[in-house]
Scaffold this motif. Structure first.
Motif, short mmCIF file in Angstrom:
data_model
loop_
_atom_site.label_atom_id
_atom_site.label_comp_id
_atom_site.label_asym_id
_atom_site.label_seq_id
_atom_site.Cartn_x
_atom_site.Cartn_y
_atom_site.Cartn_z
N LEU A 381 0.83 -1.21 0.00
CA LEU A 381 0.00 0.00 0.00
C LEU A 381 0.86 1.25 0.00
O LEU A 381 0.62 2.19 -0.77
CB LEU A 381 -0.92 -0.01 1.23
CG LEU A 381 -1.75 1.25 1.47
CD1 LEU A 381 -2.62 1.58 0.28
CD2 LEU A 381 -2.60 1.09 2.72
N SER A 382 1.88 1.28 0.85
CA SER A 382 2.76 2.44 0.93
C SER A 382 3.47 2.69 -0.40
O SER A 382 3.54 3.83 -0.87
CB SER A 382 3.80 2.24 2.04
OG SER A 382 4.72 3.31 2.05
N THR A 383 3.98 1.63 -1.01
CA THR A 383 4.68 1.76 -2.30
C THR A 383 3.75 2.35 -3.36
O THR A 383 4.14 3.23 -4.14
CB THR A 383 5.21 0.39 -2.76
OG1 THR A 383 6.12 -0.10 -1.77
CG2 THR A 383 5.94 0.50 -4.09
N ALA A 384 2.51 1.88 -3.38
CA ALA A 384 1.53 2.38 -4.36
C ALA A 384 1.22 3.86 -4.12
O ALA A 384 1.12 4.64 -5.07
CB ALA A 384 0.25 1.55 -4.28
N LEU A 403 -4.57 8.48 -7.24
CA LEU A 403 -5.04 7.73 -6.06
C LEU A 403 -5.85 6.50 -6.46
O LEU A 403 -5.80 5.47 -5.78
CB LEU A 403 -5.85 8.64 -5.14
CG LEU A 403 -5.03 9.72 -4.40
CD1 LEU A 403 -5.94 10.63 -3.59
CD2 LEU A 403 -3.97 9.08 -3.51
N LYS A 404 -6.59 6.58 -7.55
CA LYS A 404 -7.33 5.40 -8.03
C LYS A 404 -6.35 4.29 -8.43
O LYS A 404 -6.57 3.11 -8.14
CB LYS A 404 -8.23 5.77 -9.21
CG LYS A 404 -9.53 6.45 -8.77
CD LYS A 404 -10.34 6.93 -9.95
CE LYS A 404 -11.56 7.74 -9.48
NZ LYS A 404 -12.23 8.43 -10.59
N SER A 405 -5.25 4.67 -9.09
CA SER A 405 -4.22 3.68 -9.46
C SER A 405 -3.59 3.08 -8.21
O SER A 405 -3.34 1.88 -8.15
CB SER A 405 -3.12 4.36 -10.31
OG SER A 405 -3.63 4.75 -11.54
N ALA A 406 -3.36 3.93 -7.19
CA ALA A 406 -2.77 3.44 -5.94
C ALA A 406 -3.70 2.43 -5.29
O ALA A 406 -3.25 1.39 -4.77
CB ALA A 406 -2.49 4.60 -4.98
N ALA A 407 -4.98 2.71 -5.30
CA ALA A 407 -5.96 1.77 -4.71
C ALA A 407 -5.94 0.45 -5.47
O ALA A 407 -5.97 -0.64 -4.85
CB ALA A 407 -7.35 2.39 -4.75
N ASP A 408 -5.86 0.52 -6.80
CA ASP A 408 -5.83 -0.71 -7.62
C ASP A 408 -4.56 -1.53 -7.38
O ASP A 408 -4.58 -2.76 -7.47
CB ASP A 408 -5.93 -0.34 -9.10
CG ASP A 408 -7.30 0.23 -9.48
OD1 ASP A 408 -8.25 0.00 -8.71
OD2 ASP A 408 -7.38 0.90 -10.52
N ASN A 409 -3.45 -0.82 -7.09
CA ASN A 409 -2.16 -1.51 -6.94
C ASN A 409 -1.78 -1.80 -5.47
O ASN A 409 -0.67 -2.24 -5.20
CB ASN A 409 -1.05 -0.65 -7.56
CG ASN A 409 -1.23 -0.49 -9.05
OD1 ASN A 409 -1.70 -1.41 -9.72
ND2 ASN A 409 -0.88 0.67 -9.58
N SER A 410 -2.71 -1.54 -4.56
CA SER A 410 -2.39 -1.65 -3.13
C SER A 410 -2.40 -3.08 -2.60
O SER A 410 -1.93 -3.35 -1.50
CB SER A 410 -3.38 -0.82 -2.31
OG SER A 410 -4.70 -1.38 -2.42
N GLY A 411 -2.98 -3.99 -3.38
CA GLY A 411 -3.08 -5.38 -2.92
C GLY A 411 -4.23 -5.59 -1.95
O GLY A 411 -4.37 -6.68 -1.37
#
Length: 412
Positions: A381-384, A403-411
């Motif tokens: 999550l932090s990395t995303a 932020l939407k991409s971060a949510a998708d890549n957060s695992g």
């Protein structure tokens, strides 16, 4: 004759063994610490020397690594079947460490005096799922530091109480030609940026997770990133902030090149009393600001604890060392770069003398500490989120899309 010689030799050996018990009974502990912020390496060595003098049968090998290497060093050592007995860990790691059996549950070792004496908020550093995985050691949050001389020259009478006011004051300083870029942040693609982002999320009343799923794509989470981008694009923020870690921020601020800076406790005495500081005696500190109608102050929980690893062959001695390092006596003696975890320490003149302004800010900031998300998948999550912040700052994506991409890549 030979028998008597043998008896004499055996007797001499036994006498030597009895007279030098530590020659064969020494326990060696390996401890992993951080080489930046909070307690200095010299402080940690001095604390450890006091422990080994009181416990001559225990030797402690110290290793210092940058914060960025602390997590991986700990985890890799576990995989190799040993390495460290005592490790420093961030407040964001107990969930992962508990899930992967990295640290020992020390709940049964924590005494009633410890439970009563340590500030309640400090325990959140080491507790997960009802268990304690160490002792809190570094109690920390980020504060807003300001250069009193520059504010005075700009005609600003009081430091900002809101984040909007911070931008307004920075613009006054910029427009008067006092500094080209008055604000310094640590927005490098690292955990440092997440700490600044979390401070703003807390100010805007945002949430990281809801029912275990990302909730930072809207509300306060989105408002926080928009503020960062606006501050960056407006020209009041040092453009190098996108590459700065905390030490870079400290260096810029103590060179007189920033009017405002967000940083940890340790910067106060280093900048205000350090020999290399050009702003010594001019440093002000207040809690990080709030947002009108939503918060009075804002703060991130940046605390850290000391734990015993599950692979330690000397857990009793390791705990004894941790008890010494986290004791009120030790912490009060080294309270200039990191404030104590003990509630009564804040009424002790030996702790407060010369840093009354910092203590006043701490009483408000420490009470408002906002946690980064508690999840075994924190690293992903932090990395995303780090990547999302960089993309938004560099205008590679809007705050919403980043932020939407971060949510998708957060695992999650």
């Amino acid at each position: 004759m030979l028998k008597s010689i043998k008896k004499t030799l055996i007797g001499a050996t036994l006498i030597a063994a009895v007279s030098a018990p530590h020659a064969f009974a020494e326990t060696t502990l390996n401890a992993l610490f951080m080489a930046q912020a909070a307690y200095s390496e010299a402080d940690v060595r001095a604390m450890t020397d006091a422990f080994t003098k009181a416990n001559p049968d225990i030797k402690v090998n110290l290793e210092f690594v940058p914060y960025e290497g602390l997590h991986d060093k700990t985890v890799l050592a576990q995989g190799s079947g040993g390495g460290y007995d005592v490790v420093l860990f961030d407040v964001i790691w107990p969930a992962e460490y508990a899930a992967n059996n990295v640290l020992v549950d020390v709940s049964s070792r924590v005494t009633d005096d410890m439970k009563k004496g340590v500030l309640p908020g400090a325990w959140t550093t080491v507790n997960y799922d009802g268990k304690s995985y160490g002792m809190p050691w570094i109690l920390d949050t980020k504060y807003l530091f300001y250069n009193k001389e520059i504010l005075e020259k700009a005609g600003i009478k009081t430091p900002p109480k809101t984040w909007a006011e911070l931008n307004d004051q920075a613009k006054i300083i910029k427009d008067k030609g006092l500094l080209a870029t008055p604000i310094a942040w640590s927005w490098s693609q690292a955990e440092a940026a997440i700490c600044d982002y979390t401070t703003l999320v807390s100010a805007y009343g945002g949430e990281f997770l809801k029912d275990g799923k990302p909730a930072f794509t809207e509300g306060g989470g989105l408002d926080a990133l928009k503020y960062m981008v606006d501050s960056y694009k407006s020209g009041v923020t040092n453009p190098n902030s996108k590459e700065f870690l905390e030490e870079d921020v400290r260096n810029v601020f103590q060179n007189g090149e920033a009017a405002f800076a967000l940083n940890w406790t340790y910067m106060y005495n280093m900048a205000n009393a350090g020999k290399d500081s050009k702003v010594a005696g001019k440093v002000g500190v207040v809690p990080a600001p709030g947002v009108e109608g939503k918060s009075e102050v804002s703060a991130v929980n940046g605390s850290m604890g000391l734990g015993v690893t599950s692979t330690s062959k000397h857990p009793d001695e390791a705990w004894k060392y941790i008890v010494h390092m986290t004791s009120q006596e030790t912490q009060n003696a080294y309270a200039k770069l990191s404030l104590p975890i003990w509630a009564s320490s804040y009424e002790d003149p030996a702790v407060t003398a010369g840093q009354e302004e910092l203590i006043a800010a701490a009483k408000l900031g420490l009470a408002a500490m906002y946690p980064r998300p508690t999840t075994p998948k924190y690293q992903e999550l932090s990395t995303a989120l780090q990547q999302a912040i960089q993309e938004a700052l560099l205008d590679q994506a809007s705050p919403e899309d980043a932020l939407k991409s971060a949510a998708d890549n957060s695992g999650l």
